[in-house]
Scaffold this motif. Structure first.
Motif: not given
Length: 278
Positions: A199-209, A160-162
Motif C-alpha cells: 500500500l505504501l507509496r513513500d518507502r524512506y528506505d534508509s538502510t538502502t540509502h 536526510a538519509a536519502a
C-alpha cells in the motif's frame, strides 16, 4: 426432522458467508482508504507566514522571497554548517532548540523547511521532499562550503538519509534522531493486519540509502519510543558501516528525548561528526 436441520444449517452457512463477505468488504475498504489517504497519516504540516516563523534571532534563508528555511549564525567562531530536517509535524520554526544546542558550538544552523510546510508551496511526498532537501544541501554547500553536518529527526531522518546519499561528496557527518530502517516496518507495527508493503507509496528506505555511505553517522534512539520503536533504529544502526555510533536515551519517548541531552552529549556528538574536519 432431517429437513428442518438441513434448512437450519443452510441458513447458518448463508449467514456466515454474508458475515465473511461483509468483513472482507470492510477490510478492502480500509485498505483502499489507507492507500488513498496515506499522506494524511504520514505528513502533518503546519502553515505559517515567513513573518510568523522569523523569531529568536532567526533569519529567512536564503531570503524571504526564496524561502527554504531559517538561518542562525553561530555565537562562537564558525566551525561549519548544520542543516536540520525536522519531523513530520509542525514547521521549521518549532525547532529553535537545535539552534540553542549547536550555535554555541560554532555551527551555523539552517532549519530547513519542506515543500507544503510553513510558507512554502508544493506537495508533500518522498520524492518532492528528498529532491528539495538535496537542493538545500547543494545551496548551503555552495554558499558556506564545509564542514557540513546533516541532521534528521524522525521523518526528517528518512529525508536526510536519502538526500545525503545523493549529496555524499559534500557531507561531513550525519546525525539521525529516532530514525527507522524502512518505513514499511514502522507502518506494519502500527497496522499489523494491513498489507502495508503493497500500500505504501513513500518507502524512506534508509538502510538502502546509507549502504556504503562512508561518513560518520550518529544514530540516536529513544528507549521508550512508541511511535518509532527503538528496534527500528537499532536495525538501521546494525546495517550501517563504519564510522558509526549509537546513542540510546533510556526512558525517553519520541517527542521528549531532547530534554535528556546535556552539554557534554552535544560536545561529544559534534566532535564525532566533524571528525578530522574540526
Amino acid at each position: 426432522m432431517y429437513t428442518t436441520c438441513s434448512k437450519g444449517i443452510g441458513r447458518s452457512a448463508a449467514t456466515l458467508r454474508r458475515g465473511l463477505l461483509g468483513a472482507l468488504l470492510a477490510y478492502l475498504l480500509t485498505c483502499t482508504g489507507i492507500a488513498m489517504f496515506q499522506d494524511h497519516l504520514l505528513y502533518y504540516p503546519d502553515r505559517a507566514t515567513v513573518a510568523e516563523m522569523v523569531a529568536g534571532g532567526l533569519a529567512p534563508w536564503p531570503s524571504a522571497t526564496d524561502f527554504r528555511g531559517l538561518l542562525a549564525e553561530p555565537t562562537a567562531p564558525a566551525r561549519g554548517t548544520a542543516i536540520v530536517f525536522h519531523g513530520n509535524a509542525g514547521h521549521a520554526g518549532h525547532r529553535q532548540f537545535y539552534v540553542d544546542a549547536l550555535s554555541p558550538r560554532g555551527l551555523r544552523v539552517i532549519l530547513a523547511e519542506y515543500p507544503g510546510y510553513g510558507p512554502r508551496s508544493g506537495k508533500v511526498g518522498e520524492e518532492n521532499l528528498v529532491t528539495d532537501a538535496e537542493q538545500t544541501i547543494a545551496l548551503a554547500h555552495g554558499r558556506y562550503g564545509g564542514p557540513l553536518l546533516i541532521i534528521g529527526e524522525s521523518l526528517g531522518a528518512g529525508v536526510a538519509a536519502a538526500a545525503s546519499a545523493r549529496a555524499r561528496a559534500t557531507i561531513t557527518g550525519l546525525l539521525l534522531f529516532t530514525p527507522w530502517d524502512r518505513l514499511e516496518h514502522v507502518a506494519s507495527h502500527h497496522y499489523p493486519l494491513l498489507p502495508v508493503r503493497w500500500l505504501l507509496r513513500d518507502r524512506y528506505d534508509s538502510t538502502t540509502h546509507l549502504a556504503g555511505f562512508g561518513r560518520p553517522i550518529l544514530v540516536v534512539i529513544a528507549g521508550d519510543d512508541r511511535i518509532v520503536p527503538a528496534r527500528f533504529g537499532r536495525a538501521l544502526y546494525d546495517a550501517l558501516g563504519e564510522p558509526r555510533r549509537l546513542s540510546v536515551i533510556e526512558g525517553a519517548g519520541h517527542n521528549d528525548w531532547f530534554d535528556a541531552l546535556d552539554d557534554a552529549w552535544w560536545d561529544q556528538a559534534v566532535t564525532f561528526l566533524l571528525g578530522s574536519s574540526r
